[in-house]
Design a protein around this motif. Structure first.
Motif, PDB file in Angstrom:
ATOM      1  N   SER A 188      -0.549   6.198   8.028  1.00 55.58           N
ATOM      2  CA  SER A 188      -1.949   5.810   8.073  1.00 55.58           C
ATOM      3  C   SER A 188      -2.651   6.391   9.291  1.00 55.58           C
ATOM      4  CB  SER A 188      -2.059   4.286   8.078  1.00 55.58           C
ATOM      5  OG  SER A 188      -3.412   3.884   8.051  1.00 55.58           O
ATOM      6  N   LEU A 189      -3.823   6.974   9.069  1.00 52.76           N
ATOM      7  CA  LEU A 189      -4.631   7.525  10.154  1.00 52.76           C
ATOM      8  C   LEU A 189      -5.481   6.426  10.781  1.00 52.76           C
ATOM      9  CD1 LEU A 189      -5.961   9.855  11.779  1.00 52.76           C
ATOM     10  CD2 LEU A 189      -7.533  10.158   9.838  1.00 52.76           C
ATOM     11  N   ASN A 190      -5.325   6.223  12.086  1.00 50.59           N
ATOM     12  CA  ASN A 190      -6.143   5.282  12.852  1.00 50.59           C
ATOM     13  C   ASN A 190      -7.069   6.112  13.731  1.00 50.59           C
ATOM     14  OD1 ASN A 190      -7.230   3.507  14.770  1.00 50.59           O
ATOM     15  ND2 ASN A 190      -5.391   2.231  14.810  1.00 50.59           N
ATOM     16  N   ILE A 191      -8.342   6.251  13.328  1.00 48.62           N
ATOM     17  CA  ILE A 191      -9.221   7.150  14.077  1.00 48.62           C
ATOM     18  C   ILE A 191      -9.748   6.520  15.362  1.00 48.62           C
ATOM     19  CG2 ILE A 191      -9.848   8.586  12.116  1.00 48.62           C
ATOM     20  CD1 ILE A 191     -12.487   7.115  11.950  1.00 48.62           C
ATOM     21  N   ASN A 192      -9.470   5.243  15.571  1.00 50.11           N
ATOM     22  CA  ASN A 192      -9.758   4.683  16.892  1.00 50.11           C
ATOM     23  C   ASN A 192      -8.765   5.224  17.917  1.00 50.11           C
ATOM     24  OD1 ASN A 192     -12.086   2.835  16.822  1.00 50.11           O
ATOM     25  ND2 ASN A 192     -10.877   1.751  15.275  1.00 50.11           N
TER      26      ASN A 192
ATOM     27  N   ASN B 110      -7.615   4.993   5.000  1.00 48.92           N
ATOM     28  CA  ASN B 110      -8.226   3.906   4.244  1.00 48.92           C
ATOM     29  C   ASN B 110      -9.694   3.777   4.646  1.00 48.92           C
ATOM     30  OD1 ASN B 110      -9.044   1.460   3.111  1.00 48.92           O
ATOM     31  ND2 ASN B 110      -7.049   0.497   3.407  1.00 48.92           N
ATOM     32  N   VAL B 111     -10.574   4.243   3.784  1.00 48.07           N
ATOM     33  CA  VAL B 111     -12.001   4.216   4.102  1.00 48.07           C
ATOM     34  C   VAL B 111     -12.488   2.784   4.282  1.00 48.07           C
ATOM     35  CG1 VAL B 111     -14.314   4.791   3.257  1.00 48.07           C
ATOM     36  CG2 VAL B 111     -12.429   6.403   2.925  1.00 48.07           C
ATOM     37  N   ARG B 112     -12.074   1.908   3.407  1.00 46.91           N
ATOM     38  CA  ARG B 112     -12.599   0.528   3.464  1.00 46.91           C
ATOM     39  C   ARG B 112     -12.195  -0.189   4.748  1.00 46.91           C
ATOM     40  NH1 ARG B 112     -12.905  -3.832  -1.482  1.00 46.91           N
ATOM     41  NH2 ARG B 112     -14.546  -5.087  -0.520  1.00 46.91           N
ATOM     42  N   SER B 113     -10.979   0.020   5.212  1.00 46.01           N
ATOM     43  CA  SER B 113     -10.540  -0.681   6.421  1.00 46.01           C
ATOM     44  C   SER B 113     -11.169  -0.086   7.671  1.00 46.01           C
ATOM     45  CB  SER B 113      -9.012  -0.668   6.536  1.00 46.01           C
ATOM     46  OG  SER B 113      -8.540   0.633   6.790  1.00 46.01           O
ATOM     47  N   ASN B 114     -11.912   0.997   7.523  1.00 51.10           N
ATOM     48  CA  ASN B 114     -12.612   1.607   8.650  1.00 51.10           C
ATOM     49  C   ASN B 114     -14.129   1.493   8.522  1.00 51.10           C
ATOM     50  OD1 ASN B 114     -10.579   3.096  10.573  1.00 51.10           O
ATOM     51  ND2 ASN B 114      -9.828   3.467   8.497  1.00 51.10           N
ATOM     52  N   GLU B 115     -14.580   0.566   7.708  1.00 50.07           N
ATOM     53  CA  GLU B 115     -16.017   0.336   7.569  1.00 50.07           C
ATOM     54  C   GLU B 115     -16.622  -0.009   8.931  1.00 50.07           C
ATOM     55  OE1 GLU B 115     -17.165  -1.306   3.252  1.00 50.07           O
ATOM     56  OE2 GLU B 115     -15.962  -2.717   4.410  1.00 50.07           O
ATOM     57  N   GLY B 116     -17.814   0.489   9.170  1.00 55.44           N
ATOM     58  CA  GLY B 116     -18.499   0.230  10.420  1.00 55.44           C
ATOM     59  C   GLY B 116     -18.283   1.309  11.469  1.00 55.44           C
ATOM     60  N   LEU B 117     -17.350   2.225  11.221  1.00 56.27           N
ATOM     61  CA  LEU B 117     -17.159   3.346  12.138  1.00 56.27           C
ATOM     62  C   LEU B 117     -18.113   4.471  11.775  1.00 56.27           C
ATOM     63  CD1 LEU B 117     -13.263   3.531  12.520  1.00 56.27           C
ATOM     64  CD2 LEU B 117     -14.912   2.113  13.737  1.00 56.27           C
TER      65      LEU B 117
ATOM     66  N   GLU C 234      -2.487  16.517   2.618  1.00 58.61           N
ATOM     67  CA  GLU C 234      -1.283  17.293   2.327  1.00 58.61           C
ATOM     68  C   GLU C 234      -0.132  16.991   3.275  1.00 58.61           C
ATOM     69  OE1 GLU C 234      -0.709  21.819   0.741  1.00 58.61           O
ATOM     70  OE2 GLU C 234      -1.696  21.596   2.686  1.00 58.61           O
ATOM     71  N   ASP C 235      -0.437  16.585   4.523  1.00 58.27           N
ATOM     72  CA  ASP C 235       0.621  16.340   5.508  1.00 58.27           C
ATOM     73  C   ASP C 235       1.133  14.896   5.476  1.00 58.27           C
ATOM     74  OD1 ASP C 235      -1.503  14.964   6.577  1.00 58.27           O
ATOM     75  OD2 ASP C 235      -1.463  15.946   8.538  1.00 58.27           O
ATOM     76  N   ASN C 236       0.861  14.171   4.373  1.00 57.91           N
ATOM     77  CA  ASN C 236       1.271  12.777   4.174  1.00 57.91           C
ATOM     78  C   ASN C 236       0.387  11.774   4.914  1.00 57.91           C
ATOM     79  OD1 ASN C 236       3.474  12.981   2.344  1.00 57.91           O
ATOM     80  ND2 ASN C 236       4.812  13.643   4.020  1.00 57.91           N
ATOM     81  N   THR C 237      -0.637  12.249   5.612  1.00 57.84           N
ATOM     82  CA  THR C 237      -1.593  11.346   6.242  1.00 57.84           C
ATOM     83  C   THR C 237      -2.474  10.714   5.169  1.00 57.84           C
ATOM     84  OG1 THR C 237      -1.666  12.593   8.310  1.00 57.84           O
ATOM     85  CG2 THR C 237      -3.562  11.203   7.836  1.00 57.84           C
TER      86      THR C 237
ATOM     87  N   TRP D 165       0.809  -1.215   0.000  1.00 61.28           N
ATOM     88  CA  TRP D 165       0.000   0.000   0.000  1.00 61.28           C
ATOM     89  C   TRP D 165       0.844   1.268   0.000  1.00 61.28           C
ATOM     90  CZ3 TRP D 165       0.054   3.499   4.099  1.00 61.28           C
ATOM     91  CH2 TRP D 165       0.604   3.053   5.313  1.00 61.28           C
ATOM     92  N   ARG D 166       2.001   1.232   0.656  1.00 58.70           N
ATOM     93  CA  ARG D 166       2.854   2.420   0.662  1.00 58.70           C
ATOM     94  C   ARG D 166       3.398   2.727  -0.731  1.00 58.70           C
ATOM     95  NH1 ARG D 166       3.968   0.333   5.831  1.00 58.70           N
ATOM     96  NH2 ARG D 166       3.688   1.892   7.509  1.00 58.70           N
ATOM     97  N   THR D 167       3.868   1.700  -1.415  1.00 58.21           N
ATOM     98  CA  THR D 167       4.386   1.887  -2.774  1.00 58.21           C
ATOM     99  C   THR D 167       3.274   2.374  -3.700  1.00 58.21           C
ATOM    100  OG1 THR D 167       6.044   0.150  -2.449  1.00 58.21           O
ATOM    101  CG2 THR D 167       5.504   0.733  -4.718  1.00 58.21           C
ATOM    102  N   MET D 168       2.082   1.797  -3.552  1.00 55.87           N
ATOM    103  CA  MET D 168       0.936   2.208  -4.369  1.00 55.87           C
ATOM    104  C   MET D 168       0.612   3.676  -4.150  1.00 55.87           C
ATOM    105  SD  MET D 168      -2.602   2.890  -4.054  1.00 55.87           S
ATOM    106  CE  MET D 168      -3.269   1.966  -2.680  1.00 55.87           C
ATOM    107  N   LEU D 169       0.614   4.118  -2.889  1.00 58.57           N
ATOM    108  CA  LEU D 169       0.244   5.493  -2.583  1.00 58.57           C
ATOM    109  C   LEU D 169       1.333   6.493  -2.974  1.00 58.57           C
ATOM    110  CD1 LEU D 169      -1.567   5.036   0.833  1.00 58.57           C
ATOM    111  CD2 LEU D 169      -2.590   5.697  -1.339  1.00 58.57           C
TER     112      LEU D 169
END
Length: 263
Positions: A220-224, A250-257, A244-247, A166-170
């Motif tokens: 990666s932002l972990n909103i938990n 991943n919407v899909r990995s946070n489904e259900g929040l 912009e700050d490199n954050t 995922w890092r290389t992709m982004l």
């Protein structure tokens, strides 16, 4: 503008560039229109995508109980070779499993961080490639059920990757590959059982994502753990929001929040 709802994977439209939509119960947000705007994301709760209860999300948008009970989270989802509906054998819900497993499936090559092999329902092309952040993809086998796709993938991943970095992709640190040559190279490894389904004549699909600037060191932002975040949206790729700050988020990995999103 303030929107509140349960996160599910962004809906997409295959245009140039890809169009993204965040769908809440009472709101429909065209995310491309929010590029170069400051977005605030605040965690306000949880809602299991199955039972609808405010319980901690375990995996794939489900609470722990539903993850181990619901057919949508069966092992065959991630491992197609474990599919058994074609044999009339139930895993968790045979009617559901027949509906999903006994339909045309595609084995494909995609290039998101490297060339990889994958499986998806034919009806999910090109959505699956968009969700993976692939900039090019190619169907190589079309079979009538999920099991046959699974055993083909298992055979081919001995000779080509099956994961995305995922890092290389982004960071977009990728190079164009000739997927037609890859398909020809891998043809010899297709199992005898599915050789008749090999796709000989088609062309690569190319995808372009709405990204103003790629992150240098994506974090990666972990909103938990960080329940409130604010940043300027500068791109969307795969199922990631890029700030912009490199954050990256991943919407899909946070489904259900359940989140409050303000612009």
């Amino acid at each position: 503008m303030v929107f509140t709802g349960v996160l599910t994977k962004m809906q997409t439209e295959f245009l140039d560039p890809i169009q993204y939509y965040l769908v809440f119960e009472n709101d429909f947000i065209h995310m491309n229109q929010l590029l170069n705007k400051t977005i605030n994301i605040k965690l306000v709760g949880h809602q299991c995508l199955s039972c609808g209860l405010d319980k901690p999300i375990y995996r794939q948008g489900f609470c722990r109980t539903c993850f181990f009970d619901q057919p949508l989270a069966g092992d065959w989802i991630m491992r197609p070779e474990l599919s058994t509906a074609h044999l009339g054998k139930e895993d968790r819900d045979l009617d559901y499993e027949k509906k999903v497993q006994l339909q045309p499936h595609i084995v494909y090559l995609a290039n998101s961080s490297n060339v990889k092999v994958g499986v998806t329902r034919k009806s999910q092309v090109p959505t699956r490639w968009i969700d993976q952040g692939a900039h090019e993809a190619l169907e190589i086998v079309e079979v009538p059920n999920r099991y046959l796709a699974g055993i083909t993938e298992v055979a081919l991943k001995e000779h080509v990757g099956d994961k995305t970095n995922w890092r290389t992709m982004l960071k977009n640190e990728i190079k164009d590959e000739n997927l037609l040559e890859w398909r020809q190279k891998l043809k010899q490894y297709i199992p005898e059982q599915t050789q008749q389904y090999y796709i000989e004549n088609n062309s690569e699909t190319h995808l372009h994502f709405p990204v103003e600037q790629y992150p240098v060191k994506p974090k990666s932002l972990n909103i938990n753990k960080t329940p409130s975040y604010s940043g300027k949206l500068i791109g969307i790729k795969g199922q990631y929001l890029i700030f912009e700050d490199n954050t990256v988020f991943n919407v899909r990995s946070n489904e259900g929040l359940v989140v409050e999103l303000s612009v």
